[in-house]
Design an enzyme around this catalytic site. Structure first.
Site, PDB file in Angstrom:
ATOM      1  N   ASP A  87       0.855  -1.178   0.000  1.00 36.27           N
ATOM      2  CA  ASP A  87       0.000   0.000   0.000  1.00 36.27           C
ATOM      3  C   ASP A  87       0.898   1.237   0.000  1.00 36.27           C
ATOM      4  OD1 ASP A  87      -2.865   1.147   0.494  1.00 36.27           O
ATOM      5  OD2 ASP A  87      -1.572   2.209   1.899  1.00 36.27           O
ATOM      6  N   GLU A  89       0.979   5.567   0.513  1.00 34.66           N
ATOM      7  CA  GLU A  89       0.365   6.854   0.828  1.00 34.66           C
ATOM      8  C   GLU A  89       1.071   7.901  -0.019  1.00 34.66           C
ATOM      9  OE1 GLU A  89      -2.287   6.917   2.541  1.00 34.66           O
ATOM     10  OE2 GLU A  89      -2.119   4.845   3.225  1.00 34.66           O
ATOM     11  N   HIS A 227      -5.530   4.326   6.785  1.00 34.18           N
ATOM     12  CA  HIS A 227      -4.870   5.230   5.837  1.00 34.18           C
ATOM     13  C   HIS A 227      -3.399   5.432   6.181  1.00 34.18           C
ATOM     14  CE1 HIS A 227      -8.537   6.112   3.672  1.00 34.18           C
ATOM     15  NE2 HIS A 227      -9.144   6.366   4.818  1.00 34.18           N
ATOM     16  N   ASP A 232      -2.633  -0.721   6.432  1.00 30.40           N
ATOM     17  CA  ASP A 232      -3.523  -1.002   5.301  1.00 30.40           C
ATOM     18  C   ASP A 232      -3.041  -2.220   4.524  1.00 30.40           C
ATOM     19  OD1 ASP A 232      -4.889   1.192   6.139  1.00 30.40           O
ATOM     20  OD2 ASP A 232      -4.749   2.315   4.262  1.00 30.40           O
TER      21      ASP A 232
END
Length: 516
Positions: A87, A89, A227, A232
Protein backbone atom coordinates in the site's frame (compact mmCIF):
# COMPACT_ATOMS: atom_id res chain seq x y z
CA UNK A 1 11.68 9.26 -27.07
CA UNK A 2 10.27 10.88 -23.88
CA UNK A 3 9.19 8.76 -20.94
CA UNK A 4 5.45 9.42 -21.39
CA UNK A 5 5.62 8.67 -25.11
CA UNK A 6 7.52 5.47 -24.39
CA UNK A 7 4.93 4.33 -21.87
CA UNK A 8 2.07 5.12 -24.29
CA UNK A 9 3.82 3.18 -27.05
CA UNK A 10 4.40 0.23 -24.69
CA UNK A 11 0.70 0.22 -23.82
CA UNK A 12 -0.19 0.03 -27.52
CA UNK A 13 2.22 -2.86 -28.09
CA UNK A 14 0.90 -4.67 -25.02
CA UNK A 15 -2.67 -4.25 -26.34
CA UNK A 16 -1.55 -5.62 -29.73
CA UNK A 17 -0.12 -8.71 -28.04
CA UNK A 18 -3.33 -9.14 -26.05
CA UNK A 19 -5.30 -9.07 -29.33
CA UNK A 20 -3.00 -11.73 -30.76
CA UNK A 21 -3.76 -14.02 -27.84
CA UNK A 22 -0.23 -13.64 -26.49
CA UNK A 23 1.42 -14.85 -29.70
CA UNK A 24 4.51 -12.91 -30.85
CA UNK A 25 4.06 -10.27 -33.56
CA UNK A 26 6.48 -9.24 -36.29
CA UNK A 27 8.34 -5.99 -35.67
CA UNK A 28 6.83 -4.51 -38.85
CA UNK A 29 3.29 -4.99 -37.46
CA UNK A 30 4.43 -3.55 -34.15
CA UNK A 31 5.89 -0.49 -35.87
CA UNK A 32 2.59 0.17 -37.68
CA UNK A 33 0.88 0.40 -34.29
CA UNK A 34 3.52 2.81 -32.99
CA UNK A 35 3.54 5.26 -35.90
CA UNK A 36 0.11 4.50 -37.39
CA UNK A 37 1.47 4.27 -40.92
CA UNK A 38 0.90 1.66 -43.63
CA UNK A 39 4.61 1.32 -44.48
CA UNK A 40 7.62 2.02 -42.29
CA UNK A 41 11.22 1.43 -43.46
CA UNK A 42 12.62 -1.67 -41.74
CA UNK A 43 15.59 0.21 -40.26
CA UNK A 44 13.31 2.82 -38.70
CA UNK A 45 10.73 0.24 -37.63
CA UNK A 46 13.26 -1.99 -35.86
CA UNK A 47 14.87 0.98 -34.07
CA UNK A 48 11.50 2.31 -32.84
CA UNK A 49 10.29 -1.07 -31.63
CA UNK A 50 13.61 -1.88 -29.95
CA UNK A 51 13.55 1.38 -28.00
CA UNK A 52 10.08 0.60 -26.66
CA UNK A 53 10.86 -3.06 -25.89
CA UNK A 54 14.04 -2.21 -23.96
CA UNK A 55 12.14 0.32 -21.83
CA UNK A 56 9.30 -1.97 -20.70
CA UNK A 57 9.62 -5.24 -18.80
CA UNK A 58 6.32 -6.52 -20.22
CA UNK A 59 7.90 -6.76 -23.69
CA UNK A 60 10.64 -9.01 -25.02
CA UNK A 61 12.37 -9.89 -28.31
CA UNK A 62 11.27 -13.50 -28.83
CA UNK A 63 13.39 -13.82 -31.97
CA UNK A 64 15.36 -11.58 -34.31
CA UNK A 65 12.13 -10.35 -35.89
CA UNK A 66 9.34 -10.99 -33.38
CA UNK A 67 8.22 -9.15 -30.27
CA UNK A 68 6.32 -10.93 -27.52
CA UNK A 69 6.00 -11.23 -23.81
CA UNK A 70 8.75 -12.76 -21.66
CA UNK A 71 8.69 -16.53 -21.47
CA UNK A 72 6.06 -17.75 -19.06
CA UNK A 73 7.28 -18.92 -15.66
CA UNK A 74 6.07 -22.26 -14.35
CA UNK A 75 2.53 -22.08 -13.00
CA UNK A 76 2.61 -21.14 -9.32
CA UNK A 77 0.08 -22.96 -7.15
CA UNK A 78 -1.79 -20.67 -4.78
CA UNK A 79 -0.78 -22.66 -1.70
CA UNK A 80 2.90 -22.33 -2.68
CA UNK A 81 2.98 -18.89 -4.28
CA UNK A 82 4.61 -15.72 -2.94
CA UNK A 83 2.55 -12.53 -2.77
CA UNK A 84 3.76 -9.02 -1.92
CA UNK A 85 0.77 -7.11 -0.56
CA UNK A 86 1.55 -3.39 -0.57
CA UNK A 87 0.00 0.00 0.00
CA UNK A 88 1.21 3.53 -0.76
CA UNK A 89 0.37 6.85 0.83
CA UNK A 90 0.84 9.75 -1.58
CA UNK A 91 0.53 13.53 -1.85
CA UNK A 92 -2.40 13.24 -4.28
CA UNK A 93 -4.23 11.12 -6.83
CA UNK A 94 -2.13 11.66 -9.98
CA UNK A 95 0.75 9.19 -10.48
CA UNK A 96 2.54 11.41 -12.97
CA UNK A 97 2.46 14.56 -10.86
CA UNK A 98 2.03 13.60 -7.20
CA UNK A 99 4.61 11.78 -5.06
CA UNK A 100 4.89 8.79 -2.73
CA UNK A 101 5.01 9.58 1.00
CA UNK A 102 4.98 6.10 2.57
CA UNK A 103 5.45 2.49 1.45
CA UNK A 104 4.11 -0.45 3.44
CA UNK A 105 4.15 -4.10 2.43
CA UNK A 106 3.62 -7.61 3.73
CA UNK A 107 5.12 -10.67 2.06
CA UNK A 108 2.88 -13.75 2.07
CA UNK A 109 4.45 -17.13 1.22
CA UNK A 110 2.60 -20.45 1.25
CA UNK A 111 -0.48 -18.69 2.68
CA UNK A 112 1.41 -17.32 5.70
CA UNK A 113 2.89 -13.90 6.50
CA UNK A 114 6.64 -14.01 5.94
CA UNK A 115 7.83 -10.48 6.66
CA UNK A 116 6.89 -6.82 6.49
CA UNK A 117 8.33 -3.64 4.99
CA UNK A 118 7.76 0.00 5.97
CA UNK A 119 9.40 3.22 4.78
CA UNK A 120 8.61 6.90 5.10
CA UNK A 121 9.71 9.03 2.14
CA UNK A 122 10.39 12.74 1.86
CA UNK A 123 8.38 13.68 -1.27
CA UNK A 124 10.30 16.92 -1.74
CA UNK A 125 7.06 18.91 -1.82
CA UNK A 126 4.66 20.02 0.95
CA UNK A 127 2.07 17.41 1.94
CA UNK A 128 -1.40 18.88 1.24
CA UNK A 129 -3.54 19.59 4.33
CA UNK A 130 -6.21 17.10 3.19
CA UNK A 131 -3.61 14.31 3.05
CA UNK A 132 -2.24 15.32 6.44
CA UNK A 133 -5.72 15.07 7.96
CA UNK A 134 -6.35 11.70 6.31
CA UNK A 135 -3.05 10.01 7.17
CA UNK A 136 -1.73 11.98 10.12
CA UNK A 137 1.54 12.45 8.19
CA UNK A 138 2.84 16.01 8.15
CA UNK A 139 5.88 17.63 6.62
CA UNK A 140 7.83 17.30 9.88
CA UNK A 141 7.22 13.53 9.98
CA UNK A 142 8.89 12.96 6.60
CA UNK A 143 11.54 15.67 6.67
CA UNK A 144 15.00 14.13 6.33
CA UNK A 145 13.65 10.66 5.47
CA UNK A 146 15.38 10.73 2.11
CA UNK A 147 14.03 10.60 -1.45
CA UNK A 148 11.89 7.80 -2.82
CA UNK A 149 14.65 6.17 -4.92
CA UNK A 150 16.49 4.15 -2.22
CA UNK A 151 13.22 3.15 -0.54
CA UNK A 152 11.84 2.09 -3.92
CA UNK A 153 14.88 -0.09 -4.60
CA UNK A 154 14.57 -1.67 -1.14
CA UNK A 155 10.89 -2.40 -1.80
CA UNK A 156 11.68 -4.04 -5.15
CA UNK A 157 14.23 -6.29 -3.41
CA UNK A 158 11.68 -7.12 -0.70
CA UNK A 159 9.01 -8.00 -3.29
CA UNK A 160 11.41 -10.13 -5.34
CA UNK A 161 9.54 -12.27 -7.87
CA UNK A 162 6.30 -12.27 -5.88
CA UNK A 163 2.90 -11.45 -7.33
CA UNK A 164 1.97 -7.88 -6.38
CA UNK A 165 -1.33 -7.38 -4.51
CA UNK A 166 -3.06 -4.09 -3.67
CA UNK A 167 -6.53 -2.84 -2.88
CA UNK A 168 -7.55 -0.73 -5.87
CA UNK A 169 -4.31 -1.77 -7.52
CA UNK A 170 -4.67 0.68 -10.40
CA UNK A 171 -3.85 3.52 -8.00
CA UNK A 172 -0.90 1.91 -6.17
CA UNK A 173 0.62 0.22 -9.22
CA UNK A 174 0.22 3.47 -11.17
CA UNK A 175 2.35 5.32 -8.61
CA UNK A 176 4.82 2.42 -8.43
CA UNK A 177 5.26 2.32 -12.20
CA UNK A 178 5.59 6.11 -12.43
CA UNK A 179 8.32 6.08 -9.76
CA UNK A 180 10.12 3.15 -11.39
CA UNK A 181 9.89 4.89 -14.74
CA UNK A 182 11.50 8.05 -13.39
CA UNK A 183 14.27 6.11 -11.63
CA UNK A 184 15.03 3.25 -14.03
CA UNK A 185 13.06 3.98 -17.21
CA UNK A 186 11.09 0.74 -16.74
CA UNK A 187 7.95 -0.36 -14.99
CA UNK A 188 7.15 -3.50 -13.01
CA UNK A 189 6.55 -6.72 -14.94
CA UNK A 190 5.12 -8.65 -11.97
CA UNK A 191 1.59 -10.06 -12.18
CA UNK A 192 -0.90 -7.97 -10.21
CA UNK A 193 -3.94 -8.99 -8.18
CA UNK A 194 -6.45 -6.30 -7.25
CA UNK A 195 -8.43 -7.27 -4.14
CA UNK A 196 -11.25 -4.90 -5.15
CA UNK A 197 -11.73 -6.70 -8.47
CA UNK A 198 -11.25 -10.08 -6.79
CA UNK A 199 -13.90 -9.30 -4.17
CA UNK A 200 -16.32 -8.13 -6.86
CA UNK A 201 -15.80 -11.38 -8.76
CA UNK A 202 -16.13 -13.64 -5.71
CA UNK A 203 -18.91 -11.77 -3.86
CA UNK A 204 -21.39 -10.98 -6.67
CA UNK A 205 -24.35 -10.96 -4.29
CA UNK A 206 -22.76 -8.34 -2.03
CA UNK A 207 -24.67 -5.07 -2.04
CA UNK A 208 -22.69 -2.08 -0.94
CA UNK A 209 -19.15 -0.77 -0.96
CA UNK A 210 -15.97 -2.68 -1.68
CA UNK A 211 -13.72 -0.26 0.19
CA UNK A 212 -10.92 -1.72 2.27
CA UNK A 213 -12.65 -0.62 5.47
CA UNK A 214 -15.95 -2.25 4.45
CA UNK A 215 -14.32 -5.54 3.43
CA UNK A 216 -12.07 -5.59 6.51
CA UNK A 217 -15.23 -5.29 8.59
CA UNK A 218 -16.94 -7.99 6.51
CA UNK A 219 -14.10 -10.47 7.05
CA UNK A 220 -13.30 -9.26 10.59
CA UNK A 221 -9.58 -8.65 10.01
CA UNK A 222 -7.38 -8.29 13.10
CA UNK A 223 -5.81 -5.10 11.68
CA UNK A 224 -8.06 -2.10 11.08
CA UNK A 225 -7.23 0.02 8.01
CA UNK A 226 -6.35 3.58 8.98
CA UNK A 227 -4.87 5.23 5.84
CA UNK A 228 -1.32 4.35 6.82
CA UNK A 229 0.70 2.17 4.48
CA UNK A 230 1.71 -0.80 6.67
CA UNK A 231 -1.60 -1.26 8.57
CA UNK A 232 -3.52 -1.00 5.30
CA UNK A 233 -1.19 -3.56 3.69
CA UNK A 234 -1.64 -5.88 6.68
CA UNK A 235 -5.44 -5.60 6.45
CA UNK A 236 -5.26 -6.23 2.71
CA UNK A 237 -3.10 -9.32 3.30
CA UNK A 238 -5.72 -10.75 5.65
CA UNK A 239 -8.40 -9.93 3.08
CA UNK A 240 -6.34 -11.68 0.38
CA UNK A 241 -6.09 -14.90 2.42
CA UNK A 242 -9.86 -14.91 2.94
CA UNK A 243 -10.49 -14.34 -0.77
CA UNK A 244 -8.01 -17.05 -1.77
CA UNK A 245 -10.18 -19.62 -0.04
CA UNK A 246 -13.23 -18.41 -1.96
CA UNK A 247 -11.24 -18.41 -5.21
CA UNK A 248 -10.16 -22.02 -4.66
CA UNK A 249 -13.80 -22.95 -4.18
CA UNK A 250 -14.41 -21.40 -7.60
CA UNK A 251 -11.73 -23.62 -9.15
CA UNK A 252 -8.69 -21.28 -9.03
CA UNK A 253 -5.49 -23.26 -8.58
CA UNK A 254 -2.67 -20.98 -9.72
CA UNK A 255 -1.68 -17.34 -9.60
CA UNK A 256 -2.65 -17.04 -13.28
CA UNK A 257 -6.15 -18.26 -12.40
CA UNK A 258 -6.34 -15.56 -9.73
CA UNK A 259 -5.21 -12.83 -12.14
CA UNK A 260 -7.84 -13.97 -14.65
CA UNK A 261 -10.53 -13.73 -11.98
CA UNK A 262 -9.59 -10.07 -11.46
CA UNK A 263 -9.96 -9.13 -15.10
CA UNK A 264 -13.17 -7.31 -16.02
CA UNK A 265 -15.51 -9.13 -18.32
CA UNK A 266 -14.97 -8.48 -22.00
CA UNK A 267 -17.16 -5.65 -23.24
CA UNK A 268 -18.25 -4.90 -26.82
CA UNK A 269 -16.83 -1.39 -26.40
CA UNK A 270 -13.32 -2.86 -26.02
CA UNK A 271 -13.27 -3.65 -29.74
CA UNK A 272 -13.78 0.04 -30.54
CA UNK A 273 -10.78 1.38 -28.64
CA UNK A 274 -9.13 2.34 -31.94
CA UNK A 275 -11.58 5.28 -32.02
CA UNK A 276 -9.65 6.94 -29.19
CA UNK A 277 -6.20 6.62 -30.76
CA UNK A 278 -6.43 9.93 -32.62
CA UNK A 279 -7.50 11.94 -29.56
CA UNK A 280 -5.04 14.72 -28.63
CA UNK A 281 -3.41 14.97 -25.21
CA UNK A 282 -5.04 18.32 -24.50
CA UNK A 283 -8.12 19.70 -22.76
CA UNK A 284 -11.27 19.83 -24.82
CA UNK A 285 -14.61 18.24 -25.61
CA UNK A 286 -15.58 15.01 -27.34
CA UNK A 287 -18.81 13.82 -28.95
CA UNK A 288 -19.74 10.14 -29.36
CA UNK A 289 -21.74 9.61 -32.54
CA UNK A 290 -23.50 6.59 -34.02
CA UNK A 291 -23.27 5.37 -37.63
CA UNK A 292 -25.86 7.98 -38.68
CA UNK A 293 -23.90 10.83 -37.14
CA UNK A 294 -26.36 11.31 -34.28
CA UNK A 295 -24.81 12.61 -31.05
CA UNK A 296 -25.01 10.03 -28.26
CA UNK A 297 -22.89 11.59 -25.54
CA UNK A 298 -20.93 14.80 -24.98
CA UNK A 299 -18.08 15.04 -22.48
CA UNK A 300 -15.09 17.11 -21.47
CA UNK A 301 -11.62 16.20 -20.27
CA UNK A 302 -8.31 17.72 -19.26
CA UNK A 303 -6.59 15.02 -21.37
CA UNK A 304 -8.84 13.90 -24.22
CA UNK A 305 -6.87 10.78 -25.11
CA UNK A 306 -6.64 9.44 -21.57
CA UNK A 307 -10.31 10.11 -20.90
CA UNK A 308 -11.65 8.52 -24.07
CA UNK A 309 -9.31 5.54 -23.90
CA UNK A 310 -10.65 4.90 -20.41
CA UNK A 311 -14.12 4.23 -21.84
CA UNK A 312 -12.85 1.34 -23.94
CA UNK A 313 -10.32 -0.15 -21.52
CA UNK A 314 -11.97 0.24 -18.14
CA UNK A 315 -14.91 -1.34 -16.38
CA UNK A 316 -18.61 -0.87 -16.93
CA UNK A 317 -19.77 2.74 -17.24
CA UNK A 318 -23.05 4.32 -16.06
CA UNK A 319 -26.03 2.85 -17.87
CA UNK A 320 -26.56 5.70 -20.33
CA UNK A 321 -22.87 5.91 -21.28
CA UNK A 322 -22.68 2.11 -21.61
CA UNK A 323 -25.55 2.21 -24.11
CA UNK A 324 -23.78 4.96 -26.04
CA UNK A 325 -20.57 2.93 -26.15
CA UNK A 326 -22.47 0.01 -27.61
CA UNK A 327 -23.58 2.15 -30.54
CA UNK A 328 -20.67 4.57 -31.01
CA UNK A 329 -19.21 4.63 -34.52
CA UNK A 330 -16.94 7.66 -34.29
CA UNK A 331 -15.58 10.22 -31.84
CA UNK A 332 -15.32 13.91 -32.67
CA UNK A 333 -12.83 16.05 -30.74
CA UNK A 334 -12.39 19.77 -30.23
CA UNK A 335 -9.42 21.13 -28.30
CA UNK A 336 -9.84 24.02 -25.87
CA UNK A 337 -7.46 26.50 -24.33
CA UNK A 338 -8.28 25.44 -20.78
CA UNK A 339 -10.45 23.08 -18.75
CA UNK A 340 -12.85 25.96 -18.04
CA UNK A 341 -13.20 26.77 -21.74
CA UNK A 342 -13.80 23.07 -22.43
CA UNK A 343 -16.54 23.02 -19.79
CA UNK A 344 -18.29 25.96 -21.46
CA UNK A 345 -18.01 24.22 -24.85
CA UNK A 346 -19.52 21.08 -23.31
CA UNK A 347 -22.51 23.03 -21.98
CA UNK A 348 -23.05 24.65 -25.39
CA UNK A 349 -22.87 21.28 -27.19
CA UNK A 350 -25.30 19.63 -24.78
CA UNK A 351 -27.80 22.45 -25.29
CA UNK A 352 -27.33 22.26 -29.06
CA UNK A 353 -27.19 18.46 -29.61
CA UNK A 354 -29.25 17.15 -26.67
CA UNK A 355 -27.47 13.76 -26.52
CA UNK A 356 -29.58 11.08 -24.88
CA UNK A 357 -26.79 9.65 -22.69
CA UNK A 358 -26.07 12.93 -20.88
CA UNK A 359 -28.10 13.48 -17.75
CA UNK A 360 -28.88 17.02 -18.92
CA UNK A 361 -29.05 16.09 -22.57
CA UNK A 362 -32.78 15.52 -22.99
CA UNK A 363 -33.94 18.43 -20.81
CA UNK A 364 -30.97 20.78 -20.35
CA UNK A 365 -33.34 23.58 -19.39
CA UNK A 366 -33.81 21.83 -16.05
CA UNK A 367 -30.23 22.65 -15.08
CA UNK A 368 -29.85 25.58 -12.72
CA UNK A 369 -27.94 28.87 -12.88
CA UNK A 370 -26.41 31.14 -10.24
CA UNK A 371 -27.35 34.81 -10.50
CA UNK A 372 -26.05 37.87 -8.65
CA UNK A 373 -28.42 40.81 -9.07
CA UNK A 374 -30.38 43.56 -7.35
CA UNK A 375 -29.90 47.03 -5.89
CA UNK A 376 -28.69 45.35 -2.71
CA UNK A 377 -26.93 42.38 -4.38
CA UNK A 378 -28.48 38.98 -3.76
CA UNK A 379 -27.23 35.58 -4.93
CA UNK A 380 -30.08 33.44 -6.24
CA UNK A 381 -30.70 30.22 -8.17
CA UNK A 382 -32.92 30.01 -11.22
CA UNK A 383 -33.67 27.73 -14.14
CA UNK A 384 -32.90 28.89 -17.69
CA UNK A 385 -36.51 29.73 -18.44
CA UNK A 386 -36.90 31.84 -15.30
CA UNK A 387 -34.14 34.28 -16.20
CA UNK A 388 -34.68 37.53 -18.07
CA UNK A 389 -31.76 38.79 -20.14
CA UNK A 390 -28.86 39.46 -17.77
CA UNK A 391 -28.44 43.15 -18.62
CA UNK A 392 -29.48 44.73 -15.30
CA UNK A 393 -26.80 46.61 -13.40
CA UNK A 394 -25.73 46.14 -9.80
CA UNK A 395 -26.29 49.86 -9.03
CA UNK A 396 -24.19 50.21 -5.91
CA UNK A 397 -21.28 48.22 -7.34
CA UNK A 398 -21.15 49.67 -10.86
CA UNK A 399 -20.96 46.08 -12.12
CA UNK A 400 -23.27 44.23 -14.54
CA UNK A 401 -25.76 41.67 -13.34
CA UNK A 402 -24.14 38.24 -13.77
CA UNK A 403 -25.41 34.70 -14.21
CA UNK A 404 -23.34 31.52 -14.53
CA UNK A 405 -24.39 28.07 -15.65
CA UNK A 406 -25.90 25.69 -16.18
CA UNK A 407 -24.13 24.18 -13.17
CA UNK A 408 -26.19 21.03 -12.60
CA UNK A 409 -29.28 20.01 -10.68
CA UNK A 410 -31.14 22.73 -8.85
CA UNK A 411 -30.68 21.08 -5.44
CA UNK A 412 -26.90 20.95 -5.94
CA UNK A 413 -26.74 24.58 -7.10
CA UNK A 414 -28.86 25.67 -4.12
CA UNK A 415 -26.19 24.16 -1.86
CA UNK A 416 -23.48 26.05 -3.75
CA UNK A 417 -25.43 29.31 -3.39
CA UNK A 418 -25.95 28.69 0.35
CA UNK A 419 -22.23 27.99 0.78
CA UNK A 420 -21.22 31.19 -1.04
CA UNK A 421 -23.69 33.28 0.95
CA UNK A 422 -22.39 31.87 4.22
CA UNK A 423 -18.72 32.15 3.22
CA UNK A 424 -19.02 35.80 2.18
CA UNK A 425 -21.84 36.94 4.46
CA UNK A 426 -24.25 37.76 1.62
CA UNK A 427 -27.90 38.30 2.45
CA UNK A 428 -30.40 35.49 1.85
CA UNK A 429 -33.62 37.50 2.37
CA UNK A 430 -35.81 37.82 -0.72
CA UNK A 431 -36.89 41.46 -0.43
CA UNK A 432 -35.50 43.87 -3.01
CA UNK A 433 -34.30 46.18 -0.21
CA UNK A 434 -33.96 44.47 3.19
CA UNK A 435 -35.43 46.26 6.20
CA UNK A 436 -33.32 46.80 9.31
CA UNK A 437 -34.27 44.75 12.34
CA UNK A 438 -35.83 41.85 10.45
CA UNK A 439 -32.60 39.94 9.73
CA UNK A 440 -32.17 36.88 11.96
CA UNK A 441 -29.16 35.78 9.88
CA UNK A 442 -27.46 39.07 10.71
CA UNK A 443 -28.02 38.58 14.42
CA UNK A 444 -26.52 35.08 14.19
CA UNK A 445 -23.44 36.39 12.36
CA UNK A 446 -24.25 34.58 9.12
CA UNK A 447 -24.97 37.75 7.12
CA UNK A 448 -23.21 41.11 6.96
CA UNK A 449 -26.67 42.72 7.36
CA UNK A 450 -26.62 45.51 4.73
CA UNK A 451 -30.01 46.58 6.15
CA UNK A 452 -28.08 48.31 8.95
CA UNK A 453 -26.56 50.72 6.42
CA UNK A 454 -23.25 52.51 6.83
CA UNK A 455 -20.21 50.27 7.35
CA UNK A 456 -22.32 47.07 7.24
CA UNK A 457 -23.74 47.98 3.81
CA UNK A 458 -20.26 48.86 2.52
CA UNK A 459 -18.89 45.55 3.78
CA UNK A 460 -21.75 43.71 2.06
CA UNK A 461 -21.03 45.54 -1.23
CA UNK A 462 -17.36 44.52 -1.00
CA UNK A 463 -18.37 40.90 -0.37
CA UNK A 464 -20.69 41.03 -3.38
CA UNK A 465 -17.78 42.30 -5.51
CA UNK A 466 -15.69 39.32 -4.38
CA UNK A 467 -18.48 36.89 -5.33
CA UNK A 468 -18.86 38.68 -8.68
CA UNK A 469 -15.14 38.09 -9.34
CA UNK A 470 -15.52 34.38 -8.48
CA UNK A 471 -18.46 34.01 -10.87
CA UNK A 472 -17.03 36.06 -13.73
CA UNK A 473 -13.28 35.56 -13.54
CA UNK A 474 -13.14 32.15 -11.90
CA UNK A 475 -11.52 33.24 -8.65
CA UNK A 476 -10.64 30.85 -5.86
CA UNK A 477 -13.65 29.69 -3.88
CA UNK A 478 -13.35 30.49 -0.15
CA UNK A 479 -13.63 27.04 1.39
CA UNK A 480 -11.25 28.07 4.18
CA UNK A 481 -13.87 30.46 5.54
CA UNK A 482 -16.36 27.62 5.85
CA UNK A 483 -13.74 25.32 7.31
CA UNK A 484 -12.94 27.79 10.08
CA UNK A 485 -16.63 28.23 10.87
CA UNK A 486 -17.00 24.42 10.98
CA UNK A 487 -14.11 24.16 13.45
CA UNK A 488 -15.87 26.64 15.77
CA UNK A 489 -19.09 24.61 15.58
CA UNK A 490 -17.26 21.40 16.44
CA UNK A 491 -15.52 23.11 19.35
CA UNK A 492 -18.96 24.17 20.58
CA UNK A 493 -20.24 20.57 20.24
CA UNK A 494 -22.72 21.66 17.54
CA UNK A 495 -22.04 18.58 15.46
CA UNK A 496 -25.21 18.50 13.34
CA UNK A 497 -24.64 22.07 12.16
CA UNK A 498 -20.98 21.21 11.48
CA UNK A 499 -22.02 18.21 9.37
CA UNK A 500 -24.43 20.35 7.34
CA UNK A 501 -21.66 22.91 6.83
CA UNK A 502 -19.30 20.14 5.70
CA UNK A 503 -21.80 19.21 2.95
CA UNK A 504 -21.98 22.85 1.84
CA UNK A 505 -18.18 23.00 1.77
CA UNK A 506 -18.03 19.88 -0.43
CA UNK A 507 -20.61 21.36 -2.82
CA UNK A 508 -18.57 24.57 -3.05
CA UNK A 509 -15.36 22.64 -3.82
CA UNK A 510 -17.11 20.75 -6.64
CA UNK A 511 -18.47 24.01 -8.06
CA UNK A 512 -15.00 25.53 -7.78
CA UNK A 513 -13.69 23.02 -10.31
CA UNK A 514 -16.30 24.29 -12.77
CA UNK A 515 -15.83 27.99 -11.98
CA UNK A 516 -11.99 27.80 -11.92
Amino acid sequence: MGLQLTLDAADRLDALLADSGGSPVHFREAAKVLVRAARVPDVVARRLVDEVVRADARLHWRSADEVGRPGAAPARLLEEAAFCVFDLETTGMRPGADRIVEIGAVRVVALEAAGSFERLVDPGVPIPPAVQRLTGLGDRAVRGRGPVGPSLDAFVRFAGDACLVAHNARFDVGFLDAALGRRHGRRSAAPVVDTVALARALLPARRGRFSLAALADRFDTTVTPCHRALPDAQATAELLLALLGLAQERGARTVDDLVRLCRPRARPAHDRRRLAEAAPRAPGTYVMRDANGRALYVGTAGDLRRRTQGYFRGGVQPRGVERALGAVDRLDYAEAGSAFEARLDEIRLILELRPSANRRGVRPERSAFLRLSGAVPRLSVSATGDLPPATDALPGLHLPDVRVGPLGRRADVERVAAALRLAYGLRSCRSARPVEGTCLQGRLGRCLAPCRGGAAAAAHDEAARAVWRVLVAGGTVPTERLRERRRRLVAGLRFEEAAALRDLEAALRRAGRTLA
